[in-house]
Design a protein around this motif. Structure first.
Motif, PDB file in Angstrom:
ATOM      1  N   GLY A 233      33.017 -31.634  -9.287  1.00 42.90           N
ATOM      2  CA  GLY A 233      32.287 -30.612  -8.200  1.00 42.90           C
ATOM      3  C   GLY A 233      32.171 -29.130  -8.463  1.00 42.90           C
ATOM      4  N   GLY A 234      32.768 -28.718  -9.411  1.00 43.24           N
ATOM      5  CA  GLY A 234      32.917 -26.986  -9.358  1.00 43.24           C
ATOM      6  C   GLY A 234      31.533 -26.291  -9.507  1.00 43.24           C
ATOM      7  N   ILE A 235      31.595 -25.179  -9.425  1.00 42.52           N
ATOM      8  CA  ILE A 235      30.418 -24.636  -9.444  1.00 42.52           C
ATOM      9  C   ILE A 235      30.154 -23.668 -10.755  1.00 42.52           C
ATOM     10  CG2 ILE A 235      29.096 -22.593  -8.151  1.00 42.52           C
ATOM     11  CD1 ILE A 235      28.988 -25.516  -6.910  1.00 42.52           C
ATOM     12  N   LEU A 236      28.904 -23.612 -11.173  1.00 39.22           N
ATOM     13  CA  LEU A 236      28.576 -22.886 -12.286  1.00 39.22           C
ATOM     14  C   LEU A 236      27.534 -21.755 -11.825  1.00 39.22           C
ATOM     15  CD1 LEU A 236      28.460 -21.728 -15.263  1.00 39.22           C
ATOM     16  CD2 LEU A 236      26.998 -23.572 -15.717  1.00 39.22           C
ATOM     17  N   ALA A 237      27.614 -20.451 -12.011  1.00 35.42           N
ATOM     18  CA  ALA A 237      26.576 -19.664 -11.589  1.00 35.42           C
ATOM     19  C   ALA A 237      26.152 -18.774 -12.722  1.00 35.42           C
ATOM     20  CB  ALA A 237      27.118 -18.571 -10.643  1.00 35.42           C
ATOM     21  N   VAL A 238      24.845 -18.819 -12.823  1.00 37.81           N
ATOM     22  CA  VAL A 238      24.352 -18.222 -13.911  1.00 37.81           C
ATOM     23  C   VAL A 238      23.127 -17.251 -13.563  1.00 37.81           C
ATOM     24  CG1 VAL A 238      22.827 -18.614 -16.403  1.00 37.81           C
ATOM     25  CG2 VAL A 238      24.581 -20.193 -15.517  1.00 37.81           C
ATOM     26  N   VAL A 239      23.305 -15.981 -13.951  1.00 37.12           N
ATOM     27  CA  VAL A 239      22.436 -14.910 -13.672  1.00 37.12           C
ATOM     28  C   VAL A 239      21.668 -14.414 -14.989  1.00 37.12           C
ATOM     29  CG1 VAL A 239      22.185 -12.698 -12.886  1.00 37.12           C
ATOM     30  CG2 VAL A 239      23.703 -14.105 -11.916  1.00 37.12           C
ATOM     31  N   THR A 240      20.481 -14.495 -15.107  1.00 37.47           N
ATOM     32  CA  THR A 240      19.444 -13.944 -16.149  1.00 37.47           C
ATOM     33  C   THR A 240      18.430 -12.958 -15.722  1.00 37.47           C
ATOM     34  OG1 THR A 240      18.206 -15.866 -15.900  1.00 37.47           O
ATOM     35  CG2 THR A 240      19.867 -15.978 -17.626  1.00 37.47           C
ATOM     36  N   PRO A 241      17.910 -12.140 -16.685  1.00 35.69           N
ATOM     37  CA  PRO A 241      17.113 -11.258 -16.308  1.00 35.69           C
ATOM     38  C   PRO A 241      15.569 -11.960 -16.181  1.00 35.69           C
ATOM     39  CG  PRO A 241      17.639 -10.748 -18.334  1.00 35.69           C
ATOM     40  CD  PRO A 241      18.579 -11.677 -18.027  1.00 35.69           C
TER      41      PRO A 241
ATOM     42  N   VAL B 255      12.343   7.916 -11.826  1.00 38.95           N
ATOM     43  CA  VAL B 255      11.190   7.028 -12.009  1.00 38.95           C
ATOM     44  C   VAL B 255      11.558   5.646 -11.496  1.00 38.95           C
ATOM     45  CG1 VAL B 255      12.413   5.987 -14.360  1.00 38.95           C
ATOM     46  CG2 VAL B 255      10.123   5.866 -13.951  1.00 38.95           C
ATOM     47  N   GLU B 256      10.294   5.085 -10.911  1.00 38.82           N
ATOM     48  CA  GLU B 256      10.674   3.643 -10.004  1.00 38.82           C
ATOM     49  C   GLU B 256      10.752   2.692 -11.205  1.00 38.82           C
ATOM     50  OE1 GLU B 256       7.728   1.824  -7.351  1.00 38.82           O
ATOM     51  OE2 GLU B 256       9.089   3.028  -6.125  1.00 38.82           O
ATOM     52  N   VAL B 257      11.695   1.757 -11.094  1.00 39.29           N
ATOM     53  CA  VAL B 257      11.939   0.654 -12.421  1.00 39.29           C
ATOM     54  C   VAL B 257      12.373  -0.477 -11.502  1.00 39.29           C
ATOM     55  CG1 VAL B 257      13.114   0.134 -14.207  1.00 39.29           C
ATOM     56  CG2 VAL B 257      12.710   2.532 -14.042  1.00 39.29           C
ATOM     57  N   THR B 258      11.826  -1.759 -12.040  1.00 43.94           N
ATOM     58  CA  THR B 258      11.788  -3.037 -11.274  1.00 43.94           C
ATOM     59  C   THR B 258      13.166  -3.726 -11.868  1.00 43.94           C
ATOM     60  OG1 THR B 258       9.445  -3.194 -11.257  1.00 43.94           O
ATOM     61  CG2 THR B 258      10.941  -5.224 -11.060  1.00 43.94           C
ATOM     62  N   ALA B 259      14.024  -4.104 -10.903  1.00 39.42           N
ATOM     63  CA  ALA B 259      15.228  -4.827 -11.293  1.00 39.42           C
ATOM     64  C   ALA B 259      14.730  -6.249 -10.761  1.00 39.42           C
ATOM     65  CB  ALA B 259      16.427  -4.450 -10.547  1.00 39.42           C
ATOM     66  N   SER B 260      14.734  -7.340 -11.802  1.00 44.21           N
ATOM     67  CA  SER B 260      14.436  -8.695 -11.259  1.00 44.21           C
ATOM     68  C   SER B 260      15.501  -9.387 -11.870  1.00 44.21           C
ATOM     69  CB  SER B 260      13.031  -8.651 -11.693  1.00 44.21           C
ATOM     70  OG  SER B 260      12.610 -10.196 -11.045  1.00 44.21           O
ATOM     71  N   PHE B 261      16.035 -10.485 -11.362  1.00 44.03           N
ATOM     72  CA  PHE B 261      17.066 -11.560 -11.873  1.00 44.03           C
ATOM     73  C   PHE B 261      16.828 -12.955 -11.271  1.00 44.03           C
ATOM     74  CE2 PHE B 261      18.939  -7.349 -10.800  1.00 44.03           C
ATOM     75  CZ  PHE B 261      19.257  -6.995 -11.997  1.00 44.03           C
ATOM     76  N   THR B 262      17.017 -14.077 -12.010  1.00 43.08           N
ATOM     77  CA  THR B 262      17.193 -15.316 -11.608  1.00 43.08           C
ATOM     78  C   THR B 262      18.858 -15.613 -11.485  1.00 43.08           C
ATOM     79  OG1 THR B 262      15.007 -15.745 -12.441  1.00 43.08           O
ATOM     80  CG2 THR B 262      16.627 -17.540 -12.032  1.00 43.08           C
ATOM     81  N   LEU B 263      18.782 -16.121 -10.343  1.00 46.29           N
ATOM     82  CA  LEU B 263      20.456 -16.628 -10.216  1.00 46.29           C
ATOM     83  C   LEU B 263      20.368 -18.309  -9.698  1.00 46.29           C
ATOM     84  CD1 LEU B 263      19.882 -13.512  -8.557  1.00 46.29           C
ATOM     85  CD2 LEU B 263      22.262 -13.898  -7.906  1.00 46.29           C
ATOM     86  N   GLN B 264      20.859 -18.832 -10.729  1.00 48.30           N
ATOM     87  CA  GLN B 264      21.036 -20.423 -10.496  1.00 48.30           C
ATOM     88  C   GLN B 264      22.486 -20.808 -10.480  1.00 48.30           C
ATOM     89  OE1 GLN B 264      17.999 -22.541 -13.472  1.00 48.30           O
ATOM     90  NE2 GLN B 264      18.402 -20.702 -14.310  1.00 48.30           N
ATOM     91  N   ILE B 265      22.488 -21.780  -9.379  1.00 54.13           N
ATOM     92  CA  ILE B 265      23.776 -22.272  -9.044  1.00 54.13           C
ATOM     93  C   ILE B 265      23.687 -23.718  -9.427  1.00 54.13           C
ATOM     94  CG2 ILE B 265      25.464 -22.836  -7.205  1.00 54.13           C
ATOM     95  CD1 ILE B 265      24.939 -19.785  -7.681  1.00 54.13           C
ATOM     96  N   PHE B 266      24.703 -24.272 -10.263  1.00 56.15           N
ATOM     97  CA  PHE B 266      24.871 -25.382 -10.784  1.00 56.15           C
ATOM     98  C   PHE B 266      26.132 -26.116 -10.161  1.00 56.15           C
ATOM     99  CE2 PHE B 266      22.251 -23.227 -13.458  1.00 56.15           C
ATOM    100  CZ  PHE B 266      21.083 -24.146 -13.722  1.00 56.15           C
ATOM    101  N   ARG B 267      26.171 -27.578  -9.935  1.00 58.77           N
ATOM    102  CA  ARG B 267      27.298 -28.346  -9.706  1.00 58.77           C
ATOM    103  C   ARG B 267      27.777 -29.070 -10.724  1.00 58.77           C
ATOM    104  NH1 ARG B 267      30.198 -28.797  -5.324  1.00 58.77           N
ATOM    105  NH2 ARG B 267      28.332 -28.189  -3.921  1.00 58.77           N
ATOM    106  N   ALA B 268      28.962 -29.182 -11.305  1.00 60.85           N
ATOM    107  CA  ALA B 268      29.422 -29.960 -12.459  1.00 60.85           C
ATOM    108  C   ALA B 268      29.358 -31.388 -12.102  1.00 60.85           C
ATOM    109  CB  ALA B 268      30.876 -29.730 -12.842  1.00 60.85           C
ATOM    110  N   ASP B 269      28.795 -32.450 -12.771  1.00 61.59           N
ATOM    111  CA  ASP B 269      28.382 -33.774 -12.358  1.00 61.59           C
ATOM    112  C   ASP B 269      29.859 -34.474 -12.796  1.00 61.59           C
ATOM    113  OD1 ASP B 269      26.000 -33.232 -11.667  1.00 61.59           O
ATOM    114  OD2 ASP B 269      25.183 -33.547 -13.922  1.00 61.59           O
TER     115      ASP B 269
END
Length: 278
Positions: free
Chosen positions: A175-183, A264-278
């Protein structure tokens, strides 16, 4: 250092325990790893790794950029998602921890949690060990079998770092958690081409999720997008702190900087995904 039975010897697989001063780790078979003066432990003695570690210059650029707070909104969102998914986490592993910036943010709402920071860059781990003195900061290759016990941690963090799904699943408790962040593709879009930075695949989010199945189920996905006001020193740092630094021509970067407004104005953009160990 925490006394939880987290670490195992990479040579023989038996438990690694700290001495009374937390200056060495050793196992019953006599394998011993002494702390560097900065507080981290190098478990890659002998074999090393075939992968390129971040250099001192890359780590300095990252330290300066993060210290300016440009990625703090994302780090705060990561900490919120992790604490919501695992509010009673007792142990956290950051696989590809770098300087420990994101691990430190995640630990704030998890008081008392033990922590392990893995990275192949000793320069990054010098910073992590200083910033997070209660953390095991270990030089290690994430592609290898991780030097942790089976089912020993409640959370694995993976922020802009290589992923080893079978090992993440092995060390996570049920039931542990994996958190993955990608641009995201629009991340740094205003400067990416001009600075000859590496591209970001449009399907990156889906590829990450597919690579973790079977073994993990996705619980949550969040997008974190905002605008940063970057001075020329910030732009230089964000380019030089990542893998693009190994491929770019310094003179070309300086020409690009000269053509940019300041700030300069620059975009920061990320996807954060949370997974549970099956």
């Amino acid at each position: 250092m925490p006394s939880l039975p987290l670490l195992v010897c990479p040579v023989c697989g038996s438990s690694l325990e700290p001495d009374s001063g937390n200056r060495s780790l050793s196992c019953a078979a006599g394998h011993r790893y002494d702390a560097a003066k900065q507080g981290y432990f190098n478990l890659l003695t002998g074999g090393g790794t075939k992968f390129q570690a971040d250099t001192a210059a890359m780590v300095q650029a990252r330290t300066d950029f993060l210290a300016a707070g440009h990625y703090q909104p994302m780090a705060a969102e990561l900490a919120r998602l992790v604490s919501a998914a695992a509010p009673r986490a007792g142990a956290v592993l950051d696989a590809g921890a770098g300087t420990g910036y994101y691990l430190g943010e995640v630990l704030r709402p998890l008081p008392g949690a033990a922590a392990v920071a893995l990275d192949i860059s000793k320069y990054a781990l010098r910073r992590a060990a200083r910033a997070l003195p209660g953390t095991y900061a270990l030089v290690w290759d994430v592609w290898r079998r991780l030097p942790l016990r089976d089912a020993s941690v409640d959370v694995v963090l993976n922020v802009f770092a290589p992923r080893n799904p079978p090992e993440f699943r092995r060390v996570l408790a049920p039931g542990g958690i994996l958190a993955v962040v990608t641009p995201r593709p629009e991340h740094l879009q205003e400067i990416r081409a001009g600075a000859a930075m590496l591209g970001i695949a449009a399907e990156k989010e889906e590829r990450v999720s597919a690579s973790l199945s079977p073994g993990f189920s996705r619980l949550d996905t969040a997008q974190c997008t905002y605008c940063m006001q970057l001075g020329k020193a910030d732009v230089r740092n964000v380019v030089l702190m990542g893998p693009s630094a190994r491929h770019l021509e310094p003179a070309a970067l300086e020409r690009t900087l000269a053509d940019l407004p300041d700030p300069v104005e620059v975009t920061a953009s990320f996807t954060l995904q949370i997974f549970r160990a099956d």
